[in-house]
Scaffold this motif. Structure first.
Motif, short mmCIF file in Angstrom:
data_model
loop_
_atom_site.label_atom_id
_atom_site.label_comp_id
_atom_site.label_asym_id
_atom_site.label_seq_id
_atom_site.Cartn_x
_atom_site.Cartn_y
_atom_site.Cartn_z
N GLU A 1 -4.26 2.14 4.41
CA GLU A 1 -4.54 3.29 5.28
C GLU A 1 -4.33 2.96 6.75
N GLY A 2 -4.26 1.68 7.07
CA GLY A 2 -3.96 1.30 8.46
C GLY A 2 -2.49 1.41 8.79
N PHE A 3 -1.68 1.84 7.81
CA PHE A 3 -0.23 1.92 8.01
C PHE A 3 0.27 3.35 7.80
N SER A 4 -0.44 4.31 8.34
CA SER A 4 0.06 5.69 8.28
C SER A 4 1.28 5.80 9.18
N VAL B 1 1.95 -8.15 4.34
CA VAL B 1 0.93 -8.80 3.51
C VAL B 1 0.18 -9.78 4.41
N ALA B 2 -0.78 -9.25 5.15
CA ALA B 2 -1.41 -10.05 6.21
C ALA B 2 -2.91 -10.18 6.05
N ALA B 3 -3.43 -9.91 4.85
CA ALA B 3 -4.87 -10.04 4.61
C ALA B 3 -5.08 -10.27 3.12
N PRO B 4 -6.19 -10.92 2.73
CA PRO B 4 -6.43 -11.19 1.30
C PRO B 4 -6.44 -9.94 0.44
N GLU B 5 -6.94 -8.83 0.99
CA GLU B 5 -6.99 -7.61 0.18
C GLU B 5 -5.60 -7.00 -0.05
N SER C 1 9.78 -2.73 18.29
CA SER C 1 9.44 -2.82 16.87
C SER C 1 8.52 -1.65 16.50
N LEU C 2 9.00 -0.82 15.59
CA LEU C 2 8.21 0.30 15.06
C LEU C 2 8.23 0.19 13.54
N ARG C 3 7.20 -0.35 12.98
CA ARG C 3 7.18 -0.60 11.55
C ARG C 3 7.14 0.71 10.75
N ASN C 4 7.63 0.64 9.51
CA ASN C 4 7.55 1.79 8.62
C ASN C 4 6.10 2.04 8.24
N GLY C 5 5.81 3.27 7.89
CA GLY C 5 4.49 3.62 7.40
C GLY C 5 4.55 3.91 5.90
N VAL C 6 3.50 4.49 5.38
CA VAL C 6 3.45 4.86 3.97
C VAL C 6 2.86 6.26 3.86
N VAL D 1 8.01 -0.70 -0.70
CA VAL D 1 7.30 -0.74 -1.98
C VAL D 1 5.98 -1.48 -1.86
N LEU D 2 5.88 -2.42 -0.94
CA LEU D 2 4.63 -3.16 -0.78
C LEU D 2 3.49 -2.24 -0.36
N LEU D 3 3.74 -1.43 0.66
CA LEU D 3 2.70 -0.52 1.13
C LEU D 3 2.44 0.60 0.13
N GLU D 4 3.49 1.04 -0.56
CA GLU D 4 3.30 2.08 -1.57
C GLU D 4 2.34 1.60 -2.65
N SER D 5 2.53 0.35 -3.09
CA SER D 5 1.65 -0.22 -4.11
C SER D 5 0.22 -0.34 -3.58
N MET D 6 0.08 -0.88 -2.37
CA MET D 6 -1.26 -1.05 -1.80
C MET D 6 -1.96 0.30 -1.64
N ALA D 7 -1.20 1.33 -1.25
CA ALA D 7 -1.80 2.65 -1.06
C ALA D 7 -2.35 3.19 -2.38
N CYS D 8 -1.80 2.71 -3.50
CA CYS D 8 -2.30 3.09 -4.82
C CYS D 8 -3.41 2.15 -5.29
N GLY D 9 -3.80 1.21 -4.42
CA GLY D 9 -4.88 0.29 -4.74
C GLY D 9 -4.45 -0.98 -5.44
N THR D 10 -3.15 -1.19 -5.56
CA THR D 10 -2.63 -2.33 -6.31
C THR D 10 -2.15 -3.42 -5.36
N PRO D 11 -2.75 -4.60 -5.40
CA PRO D 11 -2.33 -5.69 -4.51
C PRO D 11 -0.96 -6.24 -4.91
N VAL D 12 -0.39 -7.07 -4.05
CA VAL D 12 1.00 -7.50 -4.24
C VAL D 12 1.12 -9.02 -4.20
N VAL D 13 2.20 -9.48 -4.81
CA VAL D 13 2.67 -10.86 -4.68
C VAL D 13 4.08 -10.75 -4.13
#
Length: 394
Positions: free
Chosen positions: A362-365, A323-327, A192-197, A300-312
């Motif tokens: 930033e933990g998903f480079s 999506v593994a933390a409240p932030e 398993s090698l997850r995608n980054g952002v 798109v989830l990580l792209e949004s988070m990298a811009c500071g926008t949380p997700v649903v």
């Protein structure tokens, strides 16, 4: 090492966003300086470029060769046969790619390994090509190639055959790894090698408070993305508006649903948005919503988070790993309009600091993913060039 990346999922001049996740991973891999790459990205053959043929004409205009971000890309044509095409697509792909790959070798690029993406038909075709050219190959599972296509008898048999032939299998999340192992592939051959952002492209922008809490959804307007659940949630979310970035066959249905639900004045259809422009939309939104029924690893989830926008997001396959933390945001308890509304309410009640959301992303480079690829490819080559002695028939 020299690799040949093979997939129909790769951007081109006519569809610059098509399979961009494959190109992005490859760009970061090549940037390590440890890997050289050529790309063979077949496109469906069509006889005319006349505008009246729409999308087919666009594909006909794709150049036979092009250079993207320093990568040499070849686009051989393969025929698509109505009705029976799904069953013969791997063979047609392989046959179309053989001359292009032979020419690449004749030009002096005698690659060490085939790097294939998407198991069907691409991965099956890559297994055939690996056998023909006597090269090892690695295939990456990305989502519906494992979660959906094995439901069909012949594709399932061929996917299992290709998986047995592969020198290694990569999945973009642990949930997909479990699915591949369930198909009978030994766990020690699945990584398993997850995608980054891209943290440079996707970053916070200057923003002011929105007059209405603004949701954004990004993706093709197709059934699997289920944007209708988000529109259906708006009557339960007074004072909330939705921006829809993407285009596709469901657009008319979604527009009609917005009118029927009485929320058309709160829904904005942006159409297809180039990736380079998405940062502004992510940055201006208060939350990204993704209601998909299937996702391997939703970039798109990580792209949004990298811009500071949380997700649903819906709780499917690899999404809980993103999506593994409240932030990061909130996962829906159920995939329904009520489930979307409840998750949006929960996010608003405990809205995270946007800087913390960015730090989470930033933990998903791409660094760890690229290092994992280099390590895995090196292990494959260390075992010796040549086709592994596994089952050679379907």
């Amino acid at each position: 090492m020299k690799i040949l990346t093979f997939s129909t999922l790769f951007p081109n001049t006519e569809k610059p966003g098509h399979g961009i996740f494959v190109e992005t991973r490859l760009r970061h891999l090549v940037a390590t300086g440890l890997v050289q790459a050529r790309v063979v990205a077949p496109v469906a053959w069509f006889p005319s470029t006349h505008p009246r043929f729409g999308n087919y004409a666009r594909m006909a205009r794709v150049p036979r060769t092009e250079v993207r971000h320093g990568l040499q890309v070849d686009h051989p044509r393969y025929p698509v046969l109505p009705k029976i095409g799904m069953n013969v697509a791997p063979l047609l792909l392989a046959q179309a790619a053989k001359p292009a790959i032979a020419r690449i070798i004749d030009e002096g690029y005698d690659f060490d390994l085939i790097d294939a993406h998407y198991f069907y038909p691409d991965g099956v075709a890559a297994a055939m090509l690996a056998r023909y050219f006597n090269k090892p190959f690695v295939v990456t599972a990305r989502g519906s190639d494992i979660t959906l296509l094995p439901q069909f008898t012949l594709p399932r048999r061929m996917i299992k055959w290709a998986a047995r032939r592969a020198d290694a299998v990569i999945t973009v999340c642990n949930a997909l790894r479990d699915e591949v192992v369930a198909l009978g592939v030994p766990a020690d051959r699945v990584t398993s090698l997850r995608n980054g952002v891209d943290l440079q492209l996707f970053r916070p922008v200057e923003r002011s408070a929105n007059p209405m809490f603004t949701l954004l959804t990004v993706g093709h307007l197709v059934p699997v993305k289920a944007q209708e659940l988000i529109i259906g949630a708006l009557p339960l979310l007074p004072g909330v508006r939705l921006a829809v970035a993407g285009d596709g066959p469901n657009r008319g249905m979604l527009e009609a649903l917005a009118r029927t639900a009485g929320v058309a004045d709160r829904v904005q259809f942006l159409g297809a948005v180039p990736q380079a422009q998405l940062r502004e939309h992510y940055g201006r939104a208060d939350a990204l919503v993704l209601a998909s029924s299937r996702e391997g690893w939703a970039n798109v989830l990580l792209e949004s988070m990298a811009c500071g926008t949380p997700v649903v997001a819906s709780r499917v396959y690899g999404t809980p790993e993103v999506v593994a933390a409240p932030e990061a945001g909130v996962l829906m308890a159920e995939r329904s309009p009520q489930g979307v509304a409840d998750a949006v309410h929960a996010l608003r009640a405990n809205y995270p600091d946007r800087a913390a959301t960015r730090r989470y992303a930033e933990g998903f480079s791409w660094d760890d993913t690229s290092a994992g690829q280099v390590r895995l490819f090196g292990e494959v080559l260390a075992r010796g060039v040549g086709i592994p002695t596994r089952a050679l028939s379907y």
